[in-house]
Design a protein around this motif. Structure first.
Motif, PDB file in Angstrom:
ATOM      1  N   UNK A 248       0.793  -1.222   0.000  1.00 52.28           N
ATOM      2  CA  UNK A 248       0.000   0.000   0.000  1.00 52.28           C
ATOM      3  C   UNK A 248       0.828   1.276   0.000  1.00 52.28           C
ATOM      4  N   UNK A 249       2.145   1.137   0.076  1.00 50.13           N
ATOM      5  CA  UNK A 249       3.020   2.303   0.060  1.00 50.13           C
ATOM      6  C   UNK A 249       3.433   2.629  -1.370  1.00 50.13           C
ATOM      7  N   UNK A 250       4.306   3.624  -1.504  1.00 51.75           N
ATOM      8  CA  UNK A 250       4.818   3.974  -2.830  1.00 51.75           C
ATOM      9  C   UNK A 250       6.318   4.215  -2.733  1.00 51.75           C
ATOM     10  N   UNK A 251       6.925   4.472  -3.876  1.00 55.41           N
ATOM     11  CA  UNK A 251       8.348   4.762  -3.908  1.00 55.41           C
ATOM     12  C   UNK A 251       8.721   6.046  -3.197  1.00 55.41           C
ATOM     13  N   UNK A 252       7.727   6.831  -2.786  1.00 53.74           N
ATOM     14  CA  UNK A 252       7.998   8.026  -1.981  1.00 53.74           C
ATOM     15  C   UNK A 252       8.305   7.672  -0.535  1.00 53.74           C
ATOM     16  N   UNK A 253       7.928   6.455  -0.132  1.00 56.08           N
ATOM     17  CA  UNK A 253       8.176   6.006   1.233  1.00 56.08           C
ATOM     18  C   UNK A 253       9.566   5.403   1.348  1.00 56.08           C
ATOM     19  N   UNK A 254      10.244   5.736   2.439  1.00 55.65           N
ATOM     20  CA  UNK A 254      11.625   5.291   2.617  1.00 55.65           C
ATOM     21  C   UNK A 254      11.741   3.770   2.628  1.00 55.65           C
TER      22      UNK A 254
END
Length: 303
Positions: free
Chosen positions: A208-214
């Protein structure tokens, strides 16, 4: 648009106009990024004073539409004619047009009242605006229809049209992430497929995350092939950008694609954008699928 430098003792002005909602603000922001002195909503009666003053040393972009104080079709036509009659003054009219249906939809989506119909429907305001601006459209040197154009496409079009004004050697670079399911971005100059990297989608904690998340960026970067891939792309781009600039190009679009456009391509687009900004390149980024799904803002300026 001439690629030759303008003399320092001459003026160069672009009137940016068209019906409300057609993209004037986006165009002015893009021209400002290209080195223009941008002045918006200046009363028409004050523009001659600006024009009669000393040259600013860089081109001027004047935002003008029906919201300007003392605006009238006749006043704007007379002003354009007056400026065009001056010596040592290059003037262009950039007219942004758009279909009625799309303009109505844009006002509806943003819940804005149309400036020409504050107490009536957007449709009535759009119709009045088009009638009012039609004589100005006939004076346009450059006409761009934004009906099927995204703000990113418009910025790219303006970079191609005005990027070399006054001999500017600046090259605007945009870095995109995208999903192959929805096709390669329009106008991409370089496309890199990163679907071979391990996919965070298959990790329930990261899905559910994206590449913007560390956490996602670290997961993708931990692939044994990541560093070599990024290094070669990075070095290739840094080798090519000066050559493209010397050739006279004003805008280069670089795109990373993966299956969903959410994890791997976003990670790489972020990393390359930051690396280019650190090297002093004028670079923006766009995550097409994230914008589409979460209604994120458009291309974010990073350097």
């Amino acid at each position: 648009m001439s690629d030759t430098a303008q003399p320092k003792d001459s003026h160069h002005a672009v009137f940016v106009t068209g019906p409300s909602g057609a993209g004037r603000s986006t165009a002015l922001n893009a021209l400002e990024d290209l080195g223009f002195e941008v002045i918006d909503n200046l009363p028409l009666s004050l523009i001659p004073r600006l024009i009669d003053g000393p040259p600013l040393g860089r081109p001027i972009a004047l935002g003008v539409d029906s919201r300007n104080r003392d605006f009238s079709t006749e006043n704007l036509r007379d002003l354009i004619s007056q400026v065009r009659s001056k010596q040592d003054f290059q003037v262009e009219v950039l007219y942004l047009d758009c279909s009625d249906d799309v303009l109505i939809r844009r006002f509806s989506e943003t819940r804005r009242r149309h400036p020409l119909a504050p107490a009536e429907s957007a449709a009535e305001g759009v119709a009045r605006d088009h009638d009012l601006m039609r004589p100005i459209k006939a004076l346009a040197d450059i006409l761009i229809d934004t009906t099927d154009t995204t703000i990113h496409d418009l910025r790219a079009d303006l970079a191609h049209l005005f990027g070399s004004v006054q001999g500017m050697s600046r090259l605007a670079v945009s870095v995109h992430s995208f999903s192959y399911k929805r096709g390669i971005p329009r106008g991409a100059d370089m496309v890199f497929d990163c679907r071979f990297l391990r996919n965070p989608y298959w990790n329930p904690d990261l899905r559910g995350m994206s590449g913007l998340d560390e956490a996602v960026a670290e997961y993708v970067s931990a692939d044994s092939r990541f560093d070599a891939f990024f290094t070669q792309v990075h070095d290739l781009v840094l080798m090519l950008l000066p050559a493209f600039r010397e050739e006279g190009k004003s805008h280069i679009s670089i795109a990373f694609g993966c299956t969903g456009g959410q994890h791997r391509s976003v990670t790489l687009a972020e990393k390359l954008t930051n690396a280019l900004a650190e090297k002093g390149w004028q670079v923006s980024k766009r995550h097409r699928e994230l914008e589409r799904r979460a209604n994120l803002p458009g291309a974010e300026k990073t350097g």
